[in-house]
Structures are given as structure tokens and as C-alpha cells.
Design a protein around this motif. Sequence first.
Motif, PDB file in Angstrom:
ATOM      1  N   GLN A 218      14.382   9.764  18.668  1.00 60.30           N
ATOM      2  CA  GLN A 218      13.730   8.725  17.878  1.00 60.30           C
ATOM      3  C   GLN A 218      12.319   9.171  17.480  1.00 60.30           C
ATOM      4  OE1 GLN A 218      13.621   4.928  19.832  1.00 60.30           O
ATOM      5  NE2 GLN A 218      13.597   3.831  17.895  1.00 60.30           N
ATOM      6  N   LEU A 219      11.626   9.818  18.396  1.00 59.65           N
ATOM      7  CA  LEU A 219      10.288  10.330  18.119  1.00 59.65           C
ATOM      8  C   LEU A 219      10.332  11.365  16.999  1.00 59.65           C
ATOM      9  CD1 LEU A 219       7.294  10.371  18.874  1.00 59.65           C
ATOM     10  CD2 LEU A 219       7.847  12.067  20.624  1.00 59.65           C
ATOM     11  N   GLU A 220      11.297  12.276  17.062  1.00 61.49           N
ATOM     12  CA  GLU A 220      11.452  13.281  16.010  1.00 61.49           C
ATOM     13  C   GLU A 220      11.709  12.629  14.658  1.00 61.49           C
ATOM     14  OE1 GLU A 220      14.529  16.011  17.096  1.00 61.49           O
ATOM     15  OE2 GLU A 220      13.543  16.560  18.968  1.00 61.49           O
ATOM     16  N   CYS A 221      12.535  11.607  14.656  1.00 55.06           N
ATOM     17  CA  CYS A 221      12.862  10.896  13.420  1.00 55.06           C
ATOM     18  C   CYS A 221      11.605  10.242  12.841  1.00 55.06           C
ATOM     19  CB  CYS A 221      13.937   9.854  13.705  1.00 55.06           C
ATOM     20  SG  CYS A 221      14.458   8.927  12.257  1.00 55.06           S
ATOM     21  N   PHE A 222      10.848   9.568  13.684  1.00 57.04           N
ATOM     22  CA  PHE A 222       9.608   8.941  13.233  1.00 57.04           C
ATOM     23  C   PHE A 222       8.625   9.983  12.709  1.00 57.04           C
ATOM     24  CE2 PHE A 222      10.281   5.150  16.261  1.00 57.04           C
ATOM     25  CZ  PHE A 222      10.814   4.361  15.253  1.00 57.04           C
ATOM     26  N   GLU A 223       8.529  11.108  13.382  1.00 54.52           N
ATOM     27  CA  GLU A 223       7.599  12.155  12.949  1.00 54.52           C
ATOM     28  C   GLU A 223       7.995  12.719  11.585  1.00 54.52           C
ATOM     29  OE1 GLU A 223       7.715  14.674  16.395  1.00 54.52           O
ATOM     30  OE2 GLU A 223       5.957  13.698  17.269  1.00 54.52           O
ATOM     31  N   ARG A 224       9.293  12.875  11.353  1.00 53.97           N
ATOM     32  CA  ARG A 224       9.761  13.348  10.044  1.00 53.97           C
ATOM     33  C   ARG A 224       9.448  12.328   8.952  1.00 53.97           C
ATOM     34  NH1 ARG A 224      14.228  15.114  12.990  1.00 53.97           N
ATOM     35  NH2 ARG A 224      15.448  13.339  12.297  1.00 53.97           N
TER      36      ARG A 224
ATOM     37  N   ASP B  66       4.612   3.263  15.993  1.00 51.52           N
ATOM     38  CA  ASP B  66       5.874   3.480  16.718  1.00 51.52           C
ATOM     39  C   ASP B  66       5.842   4.802  17.478  1.00 51.52           C
ATOM     40  OD1 ASP B  66       6.925   1.075  15.813  1.00 51.52           O
ATOM     41  OD2 ASP B  66       7.977   2.001  14.125  1.00 51.52           O
ATOM     42  N   ILE B  67       5.300   5.840  16.841  1.00 55.59           N
ATOM     43  CA  ILE B  67       5.181   7.147  17.494  1.00 55.59           C
ATOM     44  C   ILE B  67       4.311   7.033  18.741  1.00 55.59           C
ATOM     45  CG2 ILE B  67       4.160   9.462  17.255  1.00 55.59           C
ATOM     46  CD1 ILE B  67       5.063   9.354  14.276  1.00 55.59           C
ATOM     47  N   LEU B  68       3.167   6.378  18.603  1.00 50.85           N
ATOM     48  CA  LEU B  68       2.261   6.232  19.742  1.00 50.85           C
ATOM     49  C   LEU B  68       2.899   5.444  20.879  1.00 50.85           C
ATOM     50  CD1 LEU B  68      -1.095   5.596  17.853  1.00 50.85           C
ATOM     51  CD2 LEU B  68      -0.397   7.675  19.063  1.00 50.85           C
ATOM     52  N   LEU B  69       3.658   4.398  20.547  1.00 47.17           N
ATOM     53  CA  LEU B  69       4.349   3.620  21.582  1.00 47.17           C
ATOM     54  C   LEU B  69       5.373   4.483  22.332  1.00 47.17           C
ATOM     55  CD1 LEU B  69       4.933   0.191  19.810  1.00 47.17           C
ATOM     56  CD2 LEU B  69       3.528   0.617  21.836  1.00 47.17           C
ATOM     57  N   LEU B  70       6.137   5.265  21.585  1.00 43.94           N
ATOM     58  CA  LEU B  70       7.133   6.125  22.218  1.00 43.94           C
ATOM     59  C   LEU B  70       6.464   7.195  23.089  1.00 43.94           C
ATOM     60  CD1 LEU B  70       9.850   6.711  19.491  1.00 43.94           C
ATOM     61  CD2 LEU B  70      10.144   5.601  21.699  1.00 43.94           C
ATOM     62  N   GLU B  71       5.364   7.755  22.587  1.00 40.37           N
ATOM     63  CA  GLU B  71       4.658   8.770  23.373  1.00 40.37           C
ATOM     64  C   GLU B  71       4.080   8.157  24.643  1.00 40.37           C
ATOM     65  OE1 GLU B  71       3.275  11.870  19.867  1.00 40.37           O
ATOM     66  OE2 GLU B  71       1.853  10.315  20.503  1.00 40.37           O
ATOM     67  N   HIS B  72       3.540   6.955  24.526  1.00 43.04           N
ATOM     68  CA  HIS B  72       2.979   6.288  25.708  1.00 43.04           C
ATOM     69  C   HIS B  72       4.080   5.972  26.721  1.00 43.04           C
ATOM     70  CE1 HIS B  72       0.406   3.781  28.138  1.00 43.04           C
ATOM     71  NE2 HIS B  72       1.299   2.823  28.053  1.00 43.04           N
ATOM     72  N   ARG B  73       5.204   5.483  26.201  1.00 42.50           N
ATOM     73  CA  ARG B  73       6.337   5.152  27.076  1.00 42.50           C
ATOM     74  C   ARG B  73       6.842   6.409  27.793  1.00 42.50           C
ATOM     75  NH1 ARG B  73      10.867   1.760  24.266  1.00 42.50           N
ATOM     76  NH2 ARG B  73      11.768   3.764  23.711  1.00 42.50           N
ATOM     77  N   GLY B  74       6.844   7.539  27.088  1.00 36.22           N
ATOM     78  CA  GLY B  74       7.284   8.794  27.686  1.00 36.22           C
ATOM     79  C   GLY B  74       6.295   9.301  28.723  1.00 36.22           C
ATOM     80  N   ALA B  75       5.011   9.064  28.480  1.00 35.07           N
ATOM     81  CA  ALA B  75       3.978   9.527  29.414  1.00 35.07           C
ATOM     82  C   ALA B  75       3.979   8.717  30.701  1.00 35.07           C
ATOM     83  CB  ALA B  75       2.605   9.424  28.752  1.00 35.07           C
ATOM     84  N   THR B  76       4.427   7.448  30.611  1.00 32.15           N
ATOM     85  CA  THR B  76       4.436   6.615  31.805  1.00 32.15           C
ATOM     86  C   THR B  76       5.766   6.633  32.523  1.00 32.15           C
ATOM     87  OG1 THR B  76       5.029   4.662  30.499  1.00 32.15           O
ATOM     88  CG2 THR B  76       2.677   5.055  30.885  1.00 32.15           C
ATOM     89  N   ALA B  77       6.751   7.299  31.957  1.00 33.28           N
ATOM     90  CA  ALA B  77       8.080   7.341  32.599  1.00 33.28           C
ATOM     91  C   ALA B  77       8.133   8.355  33.708  1.00 33.28           C
ATOM     92  CB  ALA B  77       9.136   7.669  31.549  1.00 33.28           C
TER      93      ALA B  77
END
Length: 59
Positions: A6-12, A48-59
Motif C-alpha cells: 500500500q505504501l508503494e502504491c501511495f508513493e507511486r 496516508d504515506i506518513l500514517l503508514l510509515e508511522h504505523r510501521g515504525a510502531t509495529a
Amino acid sequence: MSDGRQLECFERKHASLEKNITREQKRPGSDDLEIKDMKKRKLVIKEDILLLEHRGATA
């Protein structure tokens, strides 16, 4: 869809919008409303990218 995909998709999508914004701004007679709309969509995607990155950093 996994967070990574999903992160890759958002980045594209973000990169594509950036390219389209730049192209539209350079075009004679560019549509300011269209540029504004693309910038808003780009900002939403960036959030959305920042939310996914934050969620990944806290997982």
C-alpha cells in the motif's frame, strides 16, 4: 493489501501527481483549479504515506 504494498502504491501515486502538477504548471493556459485539485490529492496521499510509515515504525 499489506502495508508495504500500500505504501508503494501511495508513493507511486504521489510521484505521478507531482509530475502532472509540474507539467500542468508549465503548460500555457494551465488550469489553476485543476492544479489546486491535484495538489490537494497529493497532500492527502502524503498524509496516508506518513500514517503508514508511522504505523510501521510502531509495529
